[in-house]
Scaffold this active site. Structure first.
Site, PDB file in Angstrom:
ATOM      1  N   SER A 101      -0.777  -5.325   6.954  1.00 51.54           N
ATOM      2  CA  SER A 101      -0.776  -4.516   5.959  1.00 51.54           C
ATOM      3  C   SER A 101      -2.404  -4.158   5.365  1.00 51.54           C
ATOM      4  O   SER A 101      -2.964  -3.502   6.142  1.00 51.54           O
ATOM      5  CB  SER A 101       0.053  -5.085   4.993  1.00 51.54           C
ATOM      6  OG  SER A 101       0.416  -4.394   3.667  1.00 51.54           O
ATOM      7  N   ASP A 150       9.642   1.626   6.632  1.00 48.71           N
ATOM      8  CA  ASP A 150       8.444   1.127   5.897  1.00 48.71           C
ATOM      9  C   ASP A 150       7.905   1.886   4.841  1.00 48.71           C
ATOM     10  O   ASP A 150       7.555   2.962   4.956  1.00 48.71           O
ATOM     11  CB  ASP A 150       7.378   0.740   6.810  1.00 48.71           C
ATOM     12  CG  ASP A 150       6.413  -0.324   5.964  1.00 48.71           C
ATOM     13  OD1 ASP A 150       6.199  -0.170   4.998  1.00 48.71           O
ATOM     14  OD2 ASP A 150       5.606  -0.963   6.711  1.00 48.71           O
ATOM     15  N   HIS A 181       8.769  -3.123   5.554  1.00 47.55           N
ATOM     16  CA  HIS A 181       7.220  -3.520   5.570  1.00 47.55           C
ATOM     17  C   HIS A 181       7.274  -4.888   6.110  1.00 47.55           C
ATOM     18  O   HIS A 181       6.170  -5.181   6.654  1.00 47.55           O
ATOM     19  CB  HIS A 181       6.834  -3.429   4.176  1.00 47.55           C
ATOM     20  CG  HIS A 181       5.333  -3.388   4.176  1.00 47.55           C
ATOM     21  ND1 HIS A 181       4.275  -2.642   4.815  1.00 47.55           N
ATOM     22  CD2 HIS A 181       4.391  -4.089   3.378  1.00 47.55           C
ATOM     23  CE1 HIS A 181       3.303  -3.025   4.626  1.00 47.55           C
ATOM     24  NE2 HIS A 181       2.993  -4.087   3.772  1.00 47.55           N
TER      25      HIS A 181
HETATM   26  C1  MLT Z   1      -3.143  -1.282   1.122  1.00 48.95           C
HETATM   27  O1  MLT Z   1      -3.371  -1.141  -0.046  1.00 48.95           O
HETATM   28  O2  MLT Z   1      -3.938  -1.515   1.882  1.00 48.95           O
HETATM   29  C2  MLT Z   1      -1.803  -0.746   1.680  1.00 48.95           C
HETATM   30  O3  MLT Z   1      -1.139  -0.184   0.635  1.00 48.95           O
HETATM   31  C3  MLT Z   1      -0.997  -2.172   2.150  1.00 48.95           C
HETATM   32  C4  MLT Z   1      -0.985  -3.328   1.210  1.00 48.95           C
HETATM   33  O4  MLT Z   1      -0.609  -2.999   0.011  1.00 48.95           O
HETATM   34  O5  MLT Z   1      -1.512  -4.009   1.392  1.00 48.95           O
END
Ligand code: MLT
Length: 195
Positions: A101, A150, A181
Site C-alpha cells: 500500500s 480493491d 485491499h
Molecule cells: C497511499 O496513500 O499511499 C494510498 O492511498 C494507500 C494507503 O492508504 O496507504
C-alpha cells in the site's frame, strides 16, 4: 536516519520492508520470512505522521498524493538505503524492496526516480506514484500484486503502473487476486516463487 530494524542474514540479498499507512518497521517481518528467510532484513518506518499513523509521504486526501513531499521523501529513502548499506555492510546493489500500500507507493516512486535504487521490487497493492513522469530506463524486475476489488488501489492503477514501468524497460509481472485491499498469503507466496 529513518527509524528502522536490521537483521543480518546468510546471503548477500537485503529485503527492504515498507509498511502500509499506520504500520511500522516490524509489520512486514512475517512476509520477509516467507519470501526469503535467508536474506538480510531492513524494515523501515515512514517518518510522516497522519493523525498519529506513520506513512512514507504526505497525502492531500485518500489516493491524492502531495507530490512535492513524495519527491523529497523518495530521496530521503534512497539516501537512507545507501547509509544503511555502509553501516551494516550489505550490498546496496542487491536490495529487493517489498512494500504494501503506502509502502508499495514509495517503492514505486523509488523506481520512478532512480535507475538502480533496488535490484527488484515486490509491490503489494500499489498506485501510480506520479503521473506524467519520465521513468528512468531500467531493467529492474518488478512483481505487482493487486486486488480486482480493491477500492483503495483500483485495478487501473496497477495496470497503468505496470505499463509505465514496462515502457521504461522494467521486467514486470502482474498478479491478480479477486479480493480487495488486504494482503493475502497467496500473493505473498506468489511473490516468493517469482523472486
Ligand atoms: C497511499 O496513500 O499511499 C494510498 O492511498 C494507500 C494507503 O492508504 O496507504
Amino acid at each position: 536516519m529513518l527509524k528502522h530494524t536490521f537483521k543480518k542474514g546468510h546471503t548477500d540479498r537485503t529485503l527492504l520492508l515498507l509498511h502500509g499507512t499506520g504500520g511500522n518497521e516490524f509489520d512486514l517481518l512475517p512476509l520477509a520470512e516467507i519470501v526469503d528467510k535467508d536474506a538480510n532484513i531492513l524494515g523501515v518506518r515512514g517518518n510522516v505522521l497522519e493523525n498519529g499513523m506513520p506513512r512514507f509521504f504526505r497525502r492531500l486526501a485518500e489516493g491524492v498524493f502531495d507530490e512535492k513531499d513524495l519527491i523529497v521523501r523518495t530521496k530521503e529513502l534512497y539516501t537512507f538505503i545507501q547509509e544503511a548499506a555502509e553501516l551494516y555492510h550489505f550490498d546496496a546493489k542487491k536490495v529487493v524492496a517489498i512494500g504494501y500500500s503506502n509502502g508499495a507507493n514509495i517503492a514505486a516512486s523509488l523506481l520512478f526516480h532512480y535507475d538502480q535504487a533496488v535490484e527488484a521490487a515486490i509491490l503489494h497493492h500499489p498506485m501510480v506514484p506520479l503521473r506524467n513522469k519520465v521513468v528512468p530506463i531500467q531493467h529492474t524486475r518488478v512483481f505487482i500484486a493487486a486486488g480486482k476489488n480493491d477500492p483503495m488501489c483500483p485495478p487501473k492503477e496497477a495496470e497503468d503502473l505496470a505499463s509505465m514501468l514496462e515502457q521504461a524497460g522494467a521486467d514486470v509481472t502482474l498478479y491478480w487476486e479477486q479480493n480487495g485491499h488486504q494482503l493475502t498469503r497467496t500473493e505473498v507466496e506468489a511473490a516468493k516463487y517469482w523472486l
